[in-house]
Design an enzyme around this catalytic site. Sequence first.
Site, mmCIF file in Angstrom:
data_model
loop_
_atom_site.group_PDB
_atom_site.id
_atom_site.type_symbol
_atom_site.label_atom_id
_atom_site.label_comp_id
_atom_site.label_asym_id
_atom_site.label_seq_id
_atom_site.Cartn_x
_atom_site.Cartn_y
_atom_site.Cartn_z
ATOM 1 C CB CYS A 119 46.144 41.461 50.790
ATOM 2 S SG CYS A 119 45.635 41.768 49.100
ATOM 3 C CG HIS A 252 42.864 41.545 53.439
ATOM 4 N ND1 HIS A 252 42.892 42.826 52.936
ATOM 5 C CD2 HIS A 252 42.899 40.716 52.364
ATOM 6 C CE1 HIS A 252 42.944 42.769 51.611
ATOM 7 N NE2 HIS A 252 42.943 41.494 51.238
ATOM 8 C CG ASN A 282 41.221 43.021 48.266
ATOM 9 O OD1 ASN A 282 42.020 43.713 48.890
ATOM 10 N ND2 ASN A 282 41.435 41.751 47.991
HETATM 11 O O1 UT7 Z 1 43.332 40.130 48.753
HETATM 12 C C1 UT7 Z 1 43.975 38.917 48.572
HETATM 13 C C2 UT7 Z 1 43.097 37.862 48.854
HETATM 14 N N1 UT7 Z 1 42.153 37.652 47.771
HETATM 15 C C3 UT7 Z 1 41.028 37.066 48.084
HETATM 16 O O2 UT7 Z 1 40.795 36.834 49.227
HETATM 17 C C4 UT7 Z 1 40.103 36.591 46.992
HETATM 18 C C5 UT7 Z 1 39.707 35.178 47.281
HETATM 19 N N2 UT7 Z 1 38.751 34.637 46.373
HETATM 20 C C6 UT7 Z 1 37.471 35.050 46.329
HETATM 21 O O3 UT7 Z 1 37.112 35.965 47.034
HETATM 22 C C7 UT7 Z 1 36.507 34.321 45.451
HETATM 23 O O4 UT7 Z 1 37.096 33.130 44.953
HETATM 24 C C8 UT7 Z 1 35.998 35.174 44.250
HETATM 25 C C9 UT7 Z 1 35.113 36.281 44.756
HETATM 26 C C10 UT7 Z 1 37.181 35.757 43.499
HETATM 27 C C11 UT7 Z 1 35.180 34.316 43.294
HETATM 28 O O5 UT7 Z 1 34.105 33.707 43.991
HETATM 29 P P1 UT7 Z 1 33.808 32.155 43.790
HETATM 30 O O6 UT7 Z 1 32.614 31.861 44.560
HETATM 31 O O7 UT7 Z 1 35.067 31.415 44.119
HETATM 32 O O8 UT7 Z 1 33.459 32.082 42.255
HETATM 33 P P2 UT7 Z 1 34.104 31.163 41.147
HETATM 34 O O9 UT7 Z 1 35.483 31.638 40.795
HETATM 35 O O10 UT7 Z 1 33.919 29.731 41.531
HETATM 36 O O11 UT7 Z 1 33.153 31.462 39.917
HETATM 37 C C12 UT7 Z 1 31.784 31.027 39.918
HETATM 38 C C13 UT7 Z 1 31.137 31.459 38.625
HETATM 39 C C14 UT7 Z 1 31.941 31.106 37.382
HETATM 40 O O12 UT7 Z 1 31.014 30.740 36.380
HETATM 41 P P3 UT7 Z 1 30.734 29.190 36.033
HETATM 42 O O13 UT7 Z 1 32.060 28.628 35.637
HETATM 43 O O14 UT7 Z 1 30.229 28.596 37.321
HETATM 44 O O15 UT7 Z 1 29.724 29.262 34.944
HETATM 45 C C15 UT7 Z 1 32.585 32.412 36.993
HETATM 46 O O16 UT7 Z 1 32.854 32.489 35.594
HETATM 47 O O17 UT7 Z 1 31.016 32.891 38.630
HETATM 48 C C16 UT7 Z 1 31.522 33.406 37.389
HETATM 49 N N3 UT7 Z 1 32.047 34.744 37.628
HETATM 50 C C17 UT7 Z 1 31.299 35.852 37.508
HETATM 51 N N4 UT7 Z 1 30.012 36.033 37.157
HETATM 52 C C18 UT7 Z 1 29.540 37.304 37.144
HETATM 53 C C19 UT7 Z 1 33.279 35.097 38.028
HETATM 54 N N5 UT7 Z 1 33.357 36.430 38.170
HETATM 55 C C20 UT7 Z 1 32.136 36.913 37.864
HETATM 56 C C21 UT7 Z 1 31.604 38.214 37.836
HETATM 57 N N6 UT7 Z 1 30.288 38.346 37.478
HETATM 58 N N7 UT7 Z 1 32.299 39.314 38.152
#
Ligand code: UT7
Length: 325
Positions: A119, A252, A282
């Site tokens: 990225c 980005h 993304n």
């Molecule tokens: O391009 C390279 C750079 N990449 C990035 O910049 C990505 C960086 N990371 C992010 O943007 C974020 O970490 C994400 C968008 C990937 C995830 O957001 P988050 O706020 O960090 O969520 P999380 O991983 O802490 O997950 C929170 C909850 C989890 O459930 P529990 O364990 O709290 O019950 C996940 O299982 O959200 C759940 N979850 C979803 N729920 C519905 C994860 N993905 C999904 C989904 N739909 N698609």
Amino acid sequence: MKRYSRITGTGSYLPPRRLTNADLVAELAAKGVETSDDWIVERTGIRARHFAADGVYSSDLGLEAARSALQAAGRNPQDVDLIIVATSTPDMVFPSTACILQNKLGANGCAAFDVQAVCSGFVYALAVADSMIQTGAAKCALVVGAEVFSRILDFNDRTTCVLFGDGAGAVVLEASTTPGILASDLHADGKHVGILCVPGHVSGGAILGDPLLKMDGQAVFKLAVGLLESAAKATLAKANLTEADIDWLVPHQANIRIMQSTARKLKLSMDKVVVTVAQHGNTSAASIPLALDTAVRSGQVKTGETLLLEGVGGGFTWGALLLVL
Ligand code: UT7
């Protein structure tokens, strides 16, 4: 007289198949994968993404963006003496997507190679093209970011498959006696390889390891916010400028929350941040030139303004680049 490089045209392209969150949620539900429009919008800011049709490759998306950038610059393919394509989803193992794109464009004979910095790829590619123009190795470069990330997504993994899309963006970068690109700052730290990767490879005619994207989203998020701030500040310092001199941040487009956090750290209002993530998700190396072209064509960003581009991604790689448009 000092030789600078300057963007003289921008272009971008999104393949026609557009999936809104509702479309994707329905497709995933049919496979037993549960997600929602609310979750995707709240956690990422993404509302839609585009997926390339079967048989359409990064070079095809890049070609459309490149033609559009050349037209905006008033240049022909024959004027181009350097093509750099930033991609992590190349058409083939080799030759480079840049060589394939060069042939499709009809710019045969000029130097052409790929940059693989995921990225951060577009910032890396633009910094390399800038260096080659400053040294006199090139005078009219085509710098392209093109990706078909849909090909490497695991549609059973809701934590990643809702985040990415396909697309391409391009700029024409030409030698100039006025700036242009003012400064750049590139970094990588390979100890973070495992937090964002596609850990497979081709060996003996078979795929060894996993050919689909793996990401520890929270680890990436935490690293990204700090590294983007430091790269932005280092780039400004190299140009003897401060945050107050930035007219537009063109980050980005991965996650609106990362962009908001970066803007806060740089004391920039969100009114000064170009945000297009809602419309394409993304798109990795394509996201910065896609955002830039959208902002240029809509009149949001104007000639003479100072832009800070910044990217972060697998590797881990990160970087920023400051320019006068
Ligand atoms: O391009 C390279 C750079 N990449 C990035 O910049 C990505 C960086 N990371 C992010 O943007 C974020 O970490 C994400 C968008 C990937 C995830 O957001 P988050 O706020 O960090 O969520 P999380 O991983 O802490 O997950 C929170 C909850 C989890 O459930 P529990 O364990 O709290 O019950 C996940 O299982 O959200 C759940 N979850 C979803 N729920 C519905 C994860 N993905 C999904 C989904 N739909 N698609």
